[in-house]
Design a protein around this motif. Structure first.
Motif, PDB file in Angstrom:
ATOM      1  N   ALA A  17       0.828  -1.202   0.000  1.00 40.67           N
ATOM      2  CA  ALA A  17       0.000   0.000   0.000  1.00 40.67           C
ATOM      3  C   ALA A  17       0.868   1.260   0.000  1.00 40.67           C
ATOM      4  O   ALA A  17       0.488   2.284  -0.558  1.00 40.67           O
ATOM      5  CB  ALA A  17      -0.926  -0.002   1.208  1.00 40.67           C
ATOM      6  N   ASP A  18       2.021   1.179   0.613  1.00 43.90           N
ATOM      7  CA  ASP A  18       2.936   2.313   0.740  1.00 43.90           C
ATOM      8  C   ASP A  18       3.720   2.512  -0.558  1.00 43.90           C
ATOM      9  O   ASP A  18       4.323   1.577  -1.087  1.00 43.90           O
ATOM     10  CB  ASP A  18       3.891   2.042   1.902  1.00 43.90           C
ATOM     11  N   THR A  19       3.724   3.738  -1.092  1.00 38.88           N
ATOM     12  CA  THR A  19       4.419   3.995  -2.365  1.00 38.88           C
ATOM     13  C   THR A  19       5.930   3.821  -2.236  1.00 38.88           C
ATOM     14  O   THR A  19       6.582   3.403  -3.198  1.00 38.88           O
ATOM     15  CB  THR A  19       4.101   5.405  -2.899  1.00 38.88           C
ATOM     16  N   ALA A  20       6.485   4.099  -1.064  1.00 41.69           N
ATOM     17  CA  ALA A  20       7.928   3.906  -0.880  1.00 41.69           C
ATOM     18  C   ALA A  20       8.278   2.423  -0.978  1.00 41.69           C
ATOM     19  O   ALA A  20       9.289   2.048  -1.582  1.00 41.69           O
ATOM     20  CB  ALA A  20       8.374   4.475   0.460  1.00 41.69           C
ATOM     21  N   ALA A  21       7.444   1.575  -0.399  1.00 44.27           N
ATOM     22  CA  ALA A  21       7.669   0.129  -0.479  1.00 44.27           C
ATOM     23  C   ALA A  21       7.497  -0.361  -1.911  1.00 44.27           C
ATOM     24  O   ALA A  21       8.241  -1.251  -2.359  1.00 44.27           O
ATOM     25  CB  ALA A  21       6.722  -0.607   0.460  1.00 44.27           C
ATOM     26  N   GLN A  22       6.552   0.206  -2.635  1.00 45.69           N
ATOM     27  CA  GLN A  22       6.350  -0.161  -4.039  1.00 45.69           C
ATOM     28  C   GLN A  22       7.594   0.167  -4.852  1.00 45.69           C
ATOM     29  O   GLN A  22       8.079  -0.650  -5.645  1.00 45.69           O
ATOM     30  CB  GLN A  22       5.149   0.582  -4.624  1.00 45.69           C
ATOM     31  N   GLU A  23       8.147   1.360  -4.646  1.00 43.40           N
ATOM     32  CA  GLU A  23       9.341   1.772  -5.382  1.00 43.40           C
ATOM     33  C   GLU A  23      10.539   0.909  -5.021  1.00 43.40           C
ATOM     34  O   GLU A  23      11.337   0.540  -5.891  1.00 43.40           O
ATOM     35  CB  GLU A  23       9.643   3.241  -5.103  1.00 43.40           C
TER      36      GLU A  23
END
Length: 68
Positions: A17-23
């Protein structure tokens, strides 16, 4: 760097859900770290290991030896 595929973006969104984790996930998939070979023992390990092995990491199963 090429932009990630739409499927990779979709997968990262479904996993995190977190964009930092996605990146971070996308970066790890598109820029993999090199790993040394490993042996997966399907029979009992020999008493004297014929290979130079690395110290096991915390998540490493006992039936796997990472080679030096």
């Amino acid at each position: 760097m090429e932009s990630p595929s739409n499927l990779l973006l979709k997968l990262s969104r479904s996993l995190f859900a977190d964009t930092a984790a996605q990146e971070k996930f996308i970066h790890a998939v598109t820029n993999p770290q090199p790993f040394n070979p490993a042996i997966l023992w399907v029979q009992p390990k020999p008493t004297k290991n014929p290979f130079d092995i690395e110290i096991p990491v915390s998540w490493q199963p006992p039936f796997v030896d990472r080679l030096a």
